[in-house]
Design a protein around this motif. Structure first.
Motif, short mmCIF file in Angstrom:
data_model
loop_
_atom_site.label_atom_id
_atom_site.label_comp_id
_atom_site.label_asym_id
_atom_site.label_seq_id
_atom_site.Cartn_x
_atom_site.Cartn_y
_atom_site.Cartn_z
N LEU A 197 0.83 -1.20 0.00
CA LEU A 197 0.00 0.00 0.00
C LEU A 197 0.87 1.26 0.00
N LEU A 198 1.94 1.23 0.79
CA LEU A 198 2.84 2.37 0.85
C LEU A 198 3.53 2.58 -0.49
N LEU A 199 3.98 1.51 -1.12
CA LEU A 199 4.64 1.62 -2.42
C LEU A 199 3.68 2.17 -3.48
N ASP A 200 2.43 1.73 -3.42
CA ASP A 200 1.45 2.24 -4.38
C ASP A 200 1.18 3.74 -4.15
N ALA A 201 1.15 4.14 -2.89
CA ALA A 201 0.94 5.56 -2.59
C ALA A 201 2.12 6.40 -3.07
N LEU A 202 3.33 5.91 -2.86
CA LEU A 202 4.52 6.63 -3.33
C LEU A 202 4.56 6.69 -4.86
N ALA A 203 4.14 5.60 -5.50
CA ALA A 203 4.09 5.59 -6.96
C ALA A 203 3.06 6.60 -7.48
N TYR A 204 1.95 6.72 -6.78
CA TYR A 204 0.94 7.71 -7.17
C TYR A 204 1.52 9.12 -7.10
N MET A 205 2.25 9.40 -6.04
CA MET A 205 2.82 10.73 -5.88
C MET A 205 3.96 10.97 -6.87
N GLY A 237 -11.85 22.22 -1.40
CA GLY A 237 -10.57 21.84 -1.96
C GLY A 237 -9.57 21.43 -0.91
N GLY A 238 -8.28 21.41 -1.30
CA GLY A 238 -7.24 20.96 -0.39
C GLY A 238 -6.99 19.47 -0.53
N LEU A 239 -6.02 18.97 0.23
CA LEU A 239 -5.63 17.56 0.12
C LEU A 239 -6.73 16.61 0.58
N GLY A 240 -7.69 17.12 1.30
CA GLY A 240 -8.82 16.28 1.70
C GLY A 240 -9.62 15.76 0.53
N ARG A 241 -9.55 16.45 -0.62
CA ARG A 241 -10.27 15.97 -1.80
C ARG A 241 -9.76 14.61 -2.23
N LEU A 242 -8.44 14.42 -2.18
CA LEU A 242 -7.89 13.10 -2.51
C LEU A 242 -8.32 12.06 -1.49
N MET A 243 -8.36 12.46 -0.23
CA MET A 243 -8.73 11.53 0.83
C MET A 243 -10.19 11.09 0.68
N LYS A 255 -14.30 7.22 -1.17
CA LYS A 255 -15.50 6.95 -1.97
C LYS A 255 -15.28 5.80 -2.95
N THR A 256 -14.11 5.75 -3.56
CA THR A 256 -13.81 4.74 -4.57
C THR A 256 -13.06 3.53 -4.01
N GLN A 257 -12.80 3.54 -2.71
CA GLN A 257 -12.02 2.49 -2.06
C GLN A 257 -10.63 2.37 -2.67
N ASP A 258 -10.08 3.52 -3.06
CA ASP A 258 -8.71 3.57 -3.59
C ASP A 258 -7.80 3.99 -2.45
N TYR A 259 -7.34 3.01 -1.69
CA TYR A 259 -6.59 3.31 -0.47
C TYR A 259 -5.21 3.90 -0.71
N PRO A 260 -4.53 3.57 -1.80
CA PRO A 260 -3.26 4.26 -2.07
C PRO A 260 -3.41 5.78 -2.20
N ILE A 261 -4.54 6.23 -2.81
CA ILE A 261 -4.77 7.68 -2.91
C ILE A 261 -4.98 8.28 -1.52
N MET A 262 -5.72 7.57 -0.67
CA MET A 262 -5.93 8.06 0.69
C MET A 262 -4.61 8.16 1.45
N LEU A 263 -3.77 7.14 1.31
CA LEU A 263 -2.48 7.17 1.99
C LEU A 263 -1.58 8.26 1.42
N ALA A 264 -1.63 8.46 0.10
CA ALA A 264 -0.84 9.52 -0.52
C ALA A 264 -1.27 10.88 0.03
#
Length: 225
Positions: free
Chosen positions: A3-11, A170-176, A181-190
């Protein structure tokens, strides 16, 4: 770990840094909201704190009120103001100012109260007026503690600023919220990692400001001690 690697890859993906939902835009929004909330809280709270610290009047009442304010749920405030003001930055901004106000106020009066009474007596003996004592003695000597209050307020606001997205601000909460909503946990962690990074930057900047605000004489006495 995955999960952490996916979040870092997203960023790390440049495509995720542009556009209306791009990291760069949301990061700037989050920083702007946080800075504005702390600045407004400082403009309201610090003069009151200086007056309390200088005169000693109203301290118990203010401590009780700020303690009550700290207990207020920020999400509840955002919801209440959102219902009253509608979609936009107004509701979360008011809630974040309320969140930052106790720390800004406490830092201001604690900073003034921390000043050595002999320095105040010396200034009074030199013929300074109460306003001059406050401006030339108590505020400069108490600046590190005052900045400590703003430092704490900044961390609280940055961490809670994700709730601005709750009312579409707006703000980073939009990604969270999108990840939730989409159960995309890497985006939440990012999003969480970016908030942590922003908080660390704020912490570092305020640490430098606090160090720079220590009067030269105090720094010399600490070295000699």
């Amino acid at each position: 770990m995955r999960l952490l690697l996916d979040a870092l890859a997203y960023m790390a993906d440049a495509a995720h840094w542009s556009g209306s939902m791009g990291i760069a835009r949301l990061l700037v929004q989050h920083a702007a909201y946080s800075l504005a909330a702390v600045a407004i809280a400082a403009l309201i709270g610090m003069p009151i704190g200086w007056w309390i610290g200088h005169t000693g009047h109203g301290r118990a009442l203010v401590i009780s009120l700020t303690g009550a304010v700290r207990a207020l749920p920020t999400l509840g405030l955002v919801t209440m103001f959102g219902l009253a003001l509608g979609i936009g930055p107004g509701a979360p901004m008011i809630a974040l100012v309320i969140l930052a106000l106790p720390s800004a106020l406490a830092g201001a009066y604690s900073g003034v109260e921390s000043v050595d009474p002999t320095a105040v007596d010396g200034a009074r003996g030199a013929g300074m007026s109460p306003l001059q004592i406050l401006a030339r003695v108590e505020m400069p000597l108490g600046a590190p503690i005052m900045l400590g209050g703003l430092r704490a307020a900044s961390l609280q606001v940055i961490a809670t600023g994700t709730l601005a997205a709750y009312t579409g601000a707006g703000g980073l909460g939009r990604l969270m919220f999108l990840g939730l909503k989409t159960q995309d946990y890497p985006i939440m962690l990012a999003s969480a990692l970016l908030v942590i990074a922003l908080a660390l930057v704020s912490e570092g900047l305020f640490a430098l400001l606090q160090r720079a605000s220590v009067p030269a004489g105090s720094r010399q006495r600490r070295k000699e001690a």
